[in-house]
Design a protein around this motif. Sequence first.
Motif, PDB file in Angstrom:
ATOM      1  N   CYS A 152       0.807  -1.221   0.000  1.00 39.96           N
ATOM      2  CA  CYS A 152       0.000   0.000   0.000  1.00 39.96           C
ATOM      3  C   CYS A 152       0.837   1.267   0.000  1.00 39.96           C
ATOM      4  CB  CYS A 152      -0.953  -0.012   1.199  1.00 39.96           C
ATOM      5  SG  CYS A 152      -2.103  -1.401   1.156  1.00 39.96           S
ATOM      6  N   GLY A 153       1.968   1.227  -0.738  1.00 45.86           N
ATOM      7  CA  GLY A 153       2.707   2.446  -1.011  1.00 45.86           C
ATOM      8  C   GLY A 153       1.964   3.257  -2.053  1.00 45.86           C
ATOM      9  N   GLY A 154       2.688   4.087  -2.812  1.00 45.34           N
ATOM     10  CA  GLY A 154       2.028   4.958  -3.776  1.00 45.34           C
ATOM     11  C   GLY A 154       1.237   4.208  -4.828  1.00 45.34           C
ATOM     12  N   VAL A 155       1.821   3.178  -5.437  1.00 46.40           N
ATOM     13  CA  VAL A 155       1.126   2.423  -6.482  1.00 46.40           C
ATOM     14  C   VAL A 155      -0.038   1.630  -5.888  1.00 46.40           C
ATOM     15  CG1 VAL A 155       1.363   0.598  -8.204  1.00 46.40           C
ATOM     16  CG2 VAL A 155       3.154   2.316  -7.962  1.00 46.40           C
ATOM     17  N   GLY A 156       0.183   0.990  -4.743  1.00 45.87           N
ATOM     18  CA  GLY A 156      -0.884   0.221  -4.116  1.00 45.87           C
ATOM     19  C   GLY A 156      -2.046   1.090  -3.680  1.00 45.87           C
ATOM     20  N   ALA A 157      -1.735   2.260  -3.109  1.00 43.35           N
ATOM     21  CA  ALA A 157      -2.802   3.185  -2.715  1.00 43.35           C
ATOM     22  C   ALA A 157      -3.603   3.626  -3.930  1.00 43.35           C
ATOM     23  CB  ALA A 157      -2.207   4.388  -1.997  1.00 43.35           C
ATOM     24  N   ALA A 158      -2.908   3.830  -5.051  1.00 44.80           N
ATOM     25  CA  ALA A 158      -3.607   4.202  -6.280  1.00 44.80           C
ATOM     26  C   ALA A 158      -4.478   3.056  -6.792  1.00 44.80           C
ATOM     27  CB  ALA A 158      -2.599   4.623  -7.348  1.00 44.80           C
ATOM     28  N   ALA A 159      -4.009   1.817  -6.638  1.00 43.95           N
ATOM     29  CA  ALA A 159      -4.830   0.665  -7.039  1.00 43.95           C
ATOM     30  C   ALA A 159      -6.085   0.578  -6.184  1.00 43.95           C
ATOM     31  CB  ALA A 159      -4.012  -0.617  -6.929  1.00 43.95           C
ATOM     32  N   ILE A 160      -5.959   0.882  -4.897  1.00 45.05           N
ATOM     33  CA  ILE A 160      -7.130   0.918  -4.017  1.00 45.05           C
ATOM     34  C   ILE A 160      -8.106   1.988  -4.492  1.00 45.05           C
ATOM     35  CG2 ILE A 160      -7.882   1.530  -1.670  1.00 45.05           C
ATOM     36  CD1 ILE A 160      -5.255   0.169  -0.705  1.00 45.05           C
ATOM     37  N   THR A 161      -7.572   3.164  -4.828  1.00 47.00           N
ATOM     38  CA  THR A 161      -8.407   4.241  -5.358  1.00 47.00           C
ATOM     39  C   THR A 161      -9.125   3.798  -6.625  1.00 47.00           C
ATOM     40  OG1 THR A 161      -6.999   5.976  -4.442  1.00 47.00           O
ATOM     41  CG2 THR A 161      -8.325   6.568  -6.337  1.00 47.00           C
ATOM     42  N   ARG A 169       1.282   2.193   9.216  1.00 49.30           N
ATOM     43  CA  ARG A 169       1.043   3.538   8.693  1.00 49.30           C
ATOM     44  C   ARG A 169       0.419   3.482   7.308  1.00 49.30           C
ATOM     45  NH1 ARG A 169       6.933   5.881   8.834  1.00 49.30           N
ATOM     46  NH2 ARG A 169       7.212   3.811   7.895  1.00 49.30           N
ATOM     47  N   LYS A 170       0.911   2.594   6.478  1.00 49.82           N
ATOM     48  CA  LYS A 170       0.371   2.495   5.126  1.00 49.82           C
ATOM     49  C   LYS A 170      -1.059   1.959   5.142  1.00 49.82           C
ATOM     50  CE  LYS A 170       4.859   2.070   2.882  1.00 49.82           C
ATOM     51  NZ  LYS A 170       5.759   1.236   2.061  1.00 49.82           N
ATOM     52  N   LEU A 171      -1.355   1.086   6.072  1.00 44.99           N
ATOM     53  CA  LEU A 171      -2.725   0.588   6.192  1.00 44.99           C
ATOM     54  C   LEU A 171      -3.666   1.704   6.630  1.00 44.99           C
ATOM     55  CD1 LEU A 171      -2.037  -2.898   7.798  1.00 44.99           C
ATOM     56  CD2 LEU A 171      -2.705  -2.414   5.432  1.00 44.99           C
ATOM     57  N   ASP A 172      -3.194   2.603   7.475  1.00 45.21           N
ATOM     58  CA  ASP A 172      -4.004   3.762   7.849  1.00 45.21           C
ATOM     59  C   ASP A 172      -4.248   4.650   6.633  1.00 45.21           C
ATOM     60  OD1 ASP A 172      -4.181   2.968  10.493  1.00 45.21           O
ATOM     61  OD2 ASP A 172      -2.491   4.210  11.153  1.00 45.21           O
ATOM     62  N   TRP A 173      -3.184   4.865   5.814  1.00 43.98           N
ATOM     63  CA  TRP A 173      -3.362   5.656   4.593  1.00 43.98           C
ATOM     64  C   TRP A 173      -4.363   4.994   3.658  1.00 43.98           C
ATOM     65  CZ3 TRP A 173       2.615   6.085   3.496  1.00 43.98           C
ATOM     66  CH2 TRP A 173       3.180   7.009   4.375  1.00 43.98           C
ATOM     67  N   ALA A 174      -4.322   3.677   3.574  1.00 39.78           N
ATOM     68  CA  ALA A 174      -5.177   2.948   2.633  1.00 39.78           C
ATOM     69  C   ALA A 174      -6.650   3.222   2.872  1.00 39.78           C
ATOM     70  CB  ALA A 174      -4.894   1.449   2.722  1.00 39.78           C
ATOM     71  N   GLU A 175      -7.031   3.417   4.111  1.00 40.99           N
ATOM     72  CA  GLU A 175      -8.438   3.690   4.412  1.00 40.99           C
ATOM     73  C   GLU A 175      -8.884   4.986   3.753  1.00 40.99           C
ATOM     74  OE1 GLU A 175      -9.146   3.584   8.588  1.00 40.99           O
ATOM     75  OE2 GLU A 175      -8.478   1.496   8.816  1.00 40.99           O
ATOM     76  N   ASP A 231     -11.256  -2.759   4.381  1.00 40.70           N
ATOM     77  CA  ASP A 231     -10.659  -3.657   5.369  1.00 40.70           C
ATOM     78  C   ASP A 231      -9.143  -3.579   5.239  1.00 40.70           C
ATOM     79  OD1 ASP A 231     -13.182  -5.470   6.212  1.00 40.70           O
ATOM     80  OD2 ASP A 231     -13.197  -5.172   4.035  1.00 40.70           O
ATOM     81  N   SER A 232      -8.443  -3.911   6.303  1.00 37.95           N
ATOM     82  CA  SER A 232      -6.989  -3.930   6.244  1.00 37.95           C
ATOM     83  C   SER A 232      -6.451  -5.181   6.922  1.00 37.95           C
ATOM     84  CB  SER A 232      -6.402  -2.679   6.901  1.00 37.95           C
ATOM     85  OG  SER A 232      -6.739  -2.608   8.259  1.00 37.95           O
ATOM     86  N   VAL A 233      -5.308  -5.655   6.404  1.00 38.79           N
ATOM     87  CA  VAL A 233      -4.650  -6.852   6.929  1.00 38.79           C
ATOM     88  C   VAL A 233      -3.178  -6.527   7.120  1.00 38.79           C
ATOM     89  CG1 VAL A 233      -4.000  -9.243   6.467  1.00 38.79           C
ATOM     90  CG2 VAL A 233      -6.269  -8.396   5.768  1.00 38.79           C
ATOM     91  N   ASN A 234      -2.692  -6.655   8.337  1.00 42.74           N
ATOM     92  CA  ASN A 234      -1.281  -6.469   8.605  1.00 42.74           C
ATOM     93  C   ASN A 234      -0.584  -7.811   8.428  1.00 42.74           C
ATOM     94  OD1 ASN A 234       1.328  -6.090   9.725  1.00 42.74           O
ATOM     95  ND2 ASN A 234       0.573  -4.381  10.956  1.00 42.74           N
ATOM     96  N   ASN A 291      12.212   4.869   3.635  1.00 43.77           N
ATOM     97  CA  ASN A 291      11.759   4.513   4.978  1.00 43.77           C
ATOM     98  C   ASN A 291      10.242   4.393   5.097  1.00 43.77           C
ATOM     99  OD1 ASN A 291      14.409   4.519   5.937  1.00 43.77           O
ATOM    100  ND2 ASN A 291      14.319   6.687   6.502  1.00 43.77           N
ATOM    101  N   GLY A 292       9.527   4.686   4.005  1.00 45.33           N
ATOM    102  CA  GLY A 292       8.077   4.585   4.036  1.00 45.33           C
ATOM    103  C   GLY A 292       7.395   5.723   4.753  1.00 45.33           C
ATOM    104  N   ASP A 293       8.081   6.887   4.866  1.00 45.15           N
ATOM    105  CA  ASP A 293       7.518   8.016   5.602  1.00 45.15           C
ATOM    106  C   ASP A 293       6.567   8.851   4.759  1.00 45.15           C
ATOM    107  OD1 ASP A 293       9.050   7.309   7.821  1.00 45.15           O
ATOM    108  OD2 ASP A 293      10.754   8.541   7.171  1.00 45.15           O
ATOM    109  N   VAL A 294       6.592   8.675   3.438  1.00 46.59           N
ATOM    110  CA  VAL A 294       5.778   9.503   2.545  1.00 46.59           C
ATOM    111  C   VAL A 294       5.144   8.625   1.468  1.00 46.59           C
ATOM    112  CG1 VAL A 294       7.177  11.581   2.877  1.00 46.59           C
ATOM    113  CG2 VAL A 294       7.763   9.991   1.043  1.00 46.59           C
ATOM    114  N   LEU A 295       4.023   9.100   0.930  1.00 47.84           N
ATOM    115  CA  LEU A 295       3.497   8.507  -0.293  1.00 47.84           C
ATOM    116  C   LEU A 295       4.211   9.129  -1.488  1.00 47.84           C
ATOM    117  CD1 LEU A 295      -0.360   8.146   0.240  1.00 47.84           C
ATOM    118  CD2 LEU A 295       1.289   6.322  -0.226  1.00 47.84           C
ATOM    119  N   ARG A 296       4.193  10.459  -1.563  1.00 46.98           N
ATOM    120  CA  ARG A 296       4.935  11.149  -2.610  1.00 46.98           C
ATOM    121  C   ARG A 296       5.457  12.483  -2.086  1.00 46.98           C
ATOM    122  NH1 ARG A 296       5.632   7.254  -5.087  1.00 46.98           N
ATOM    123  NH2 ARG A 296       5.342   6.853  -7.300  1.00 46.98           N
TER     124      ARG A 296
END
Length: 361
Positions: free
Chosen positions: A188-197, A215-221, A227-230, A351-356
């Motif tokens: 659920c980084g930038g590409v994954g978040a876009a796929a969710i969108t 953190r990325k699962l929180d962004w995904a919502e 739903d989210s799965v860690n 480090n996964g601190d940002v989407l973009r």
Amino acid sequence: MQNKARGVVARKKGSPVEVVDILVPDPGPGEALVEVQACGVCHTDLHYREGGIGDEFPYLLGHEAAGIVEAVGPGVTNVRPGDFVVLNWRAVCGRCRACRRGRPQYCFDTHNASQPMTLTDGTPLSPALGIGAFAEMTLVAAGQCTKVDSESDPAVAGLLGCGVMAGIGAAVNTAPVRLGDTVAVIGCGGVGAAAITGADLAGARRVIAVDVDARKLDWAERFGATDSVNARHTDPVAAIRRLTDGFGADVVIDAVGSPETFRQAFYARDLAGTVVLVGVPNPEVQASLPLIDVFARGGAIKSSWYGDCLPDRDFPVLVELNQQGRLDLDAFVTERIALDEVEAAFGRMHNGDVLRSVVVL
């Protein structure tokens, strides 16, 4: 004539990038000179710096960009000076066997500008994905320019140039997700978040986000995950099946591209479901699946090239949906930075601190 501009250059493998003066030629036949207004910091640029894509150093980095056409060369009819454009790295040829069969999204002969941009000593630069847009201006093939509404935010519109379009397109074009489908997105980084969108936009009734980073699962919502799965704490295949009445998802999108996530995607889909690989694998890795399972489970396994998009078709529509408030592209922009902050932005991205992070010029 040569135009002097500042640009972000990777001189050698693994070394920090530098902001230096570069020379950009006036456009020749079929080319366009673009004043860059904004450019997103993408993992692909980091891969170039680390030598993971090629060794044609020095590289002029940056490719998720939007800006204003300054000049065009002879024969250019699709854009003109003053047009606000999003840059793309797949300018279709219109002549190859894919284009002739009416499938230009699979064009096998995409092209870039013919003239090289250079360092001030004449050393040719290799532009990332044929664009090189961490720069005040860049030279591209005119077909790499897609005109969109000039009222749109360059920092937002430019992200369609790569990661956001890849993710949305993986769901909308490649899969394609249909109204009422269940969808899982692994990574659920930038590409994954876009796929969710994209899955949400297409009308999926359940969108399951899978990642090892809370953190990325929180962004995904925010992007439409129901739903989210860690996967750090839970078997994602079992969790996806549990959330889909024991069947598995109709579509599973692998936005990571590792053997482990690809295998998870394969077994987390329903019978006759679809797996879409949009995460770019390391060239050395291999995936192994029992061939009897591939046969017995049916369905489709697809790879998604740039979200199987046609920029002239897709970019203007997505920009318009954003302006109507129906597609929250603004949420992908975590921070706006200056040209000389790209190296630090690579660290935050890693480090996964940002989407973009987006360079604004």
